[in-house]
Motif scaffolding. Sequence first.
Motif: not given
Length: 473
Positions: A328-336, A235-243
């Motif tokens: 990551w994609r749904n808990a908040c209105t932005t991802r950070d 997952f953390f790797g995919q964050v730098v390679n989103d989407p």
Amino acid sequence: MYHRFFPIAALCMGGAVTAALTAGPVMAQSTIQVEFVAPTAAMVGQFGAANVQGGYAPGYRGIVVGATNLAGFRTLAPTDLVRTFDSLQAGAVLRRMIDTIQSVVGHGKVDIRYLLVDDAQGFAPGATGIFYARRQAGPPVSFVWPFATVDSVGGGRFQGIVRLGAHAIPQFTGGAGGWKEWEEVVVHESHHTQWVNEATKWGSIAISYGGDGGHFEEELLGDQAVPLDEGIATFFGQVVNDPHGFTGRGLPFVADAGYRYRLESWSVLAGSLGNLTIPRIVVSTTPPAPPPTAGGQYALWGYRWRDVPGFYILFSETTGTLFHQFFWRNACTTRDPALAMILKESSAMWLGERDRYLFNGANQLALQLEAMAAAPTGPVATACGTMTSSMLPYAILDILTHFGMTDQEMQGEITRQNSRPASIASSRYLTHRAALRAAVQADLAASPIQVQQAVAKAVTYLRQPSTVLASVP
């Protein structure tokens, strides 16, 4: 079927760097050292015999790359290793993610050595030393495969070593994500260095990995701790390679209604799941290595998602990756802000395998959502931009396991794996479970399976004010 072999010890980044990636004076606490390793003759010729060091593997020498030898490194090293070195430098996107993981997950207590290896000539089969060498297609030699280890160095500190060989890099850069696919791997292995001490209840990750000694994303492994370690690192790797990781691998995987999971007959899990009378296919009967005894039998079985009991889906690293992707994609209105919560969750599991269970991760995230709900005008809630019930992590796990546990089984997992304190959601979720299951049942029964739509419906349900749970100050 996509798969990737990662031996373990093996943000929405477009725009301004966020607070989540700039937290704390990282390098005052933990360090990063990059070493270049290549065949001895080439190293001595470029840097001089007095300036190279041994201790890696027979026939290889190395340097710590710094200002005095940087030009020589750039001259001698393969292009992909030079590019990896540049990605590891302060200010680069990859480095900012690693700095954050070191600071938050590893609490600034884990230093990392990156070994960039020119392994074009390969290693003799069975070669010993600091590297993990794996046979790949081609000549009868072995090459470095990306992997990490971490060990205590005393005084409450640890040292991680990440091995990265030039030979393997092109195998990761040919997809839609390009070079970022390789950076995914580097982040994945870097996260492995930050979870220290025991990796598995079995005492050896080889037992969890099964007969082939490795893992791939659709495999059901021998315990829950190792696939979570692998899944959250991915997952953390995919964050730098989103989407690309999510849309290119994650969503197609969960949409597949076919025989997408794999289980080795030599796995310790085969004694329980393998003995259940549920549909399966035989994918292969070729052993990954010579059988341990003459006539030893081997099979690689395939299972459908809906047929696998929900509990056993927790043994797949894809579950850990997708659990964090959907949060990551749904808990908040932005991802950070959601990423900051996941970093804090990971930091709570860094010291040993007894904490490394997805239901414990759900509890850690739920506690943070409940604290946010108790301070609705505070900075964390403001950054998040919305109030979502702390039951969301449990709902995501329930969807990913196709509501495949009974209420009693699920409560048993929640109770057994929750660190203290327990979240309010851990005791309230079951009262909402039937309503959530009814809301998403058609999506989970569809073919292709509509997991993303199911999660979206759960989010809508769990943003009703009546479902939001606040911790007591």
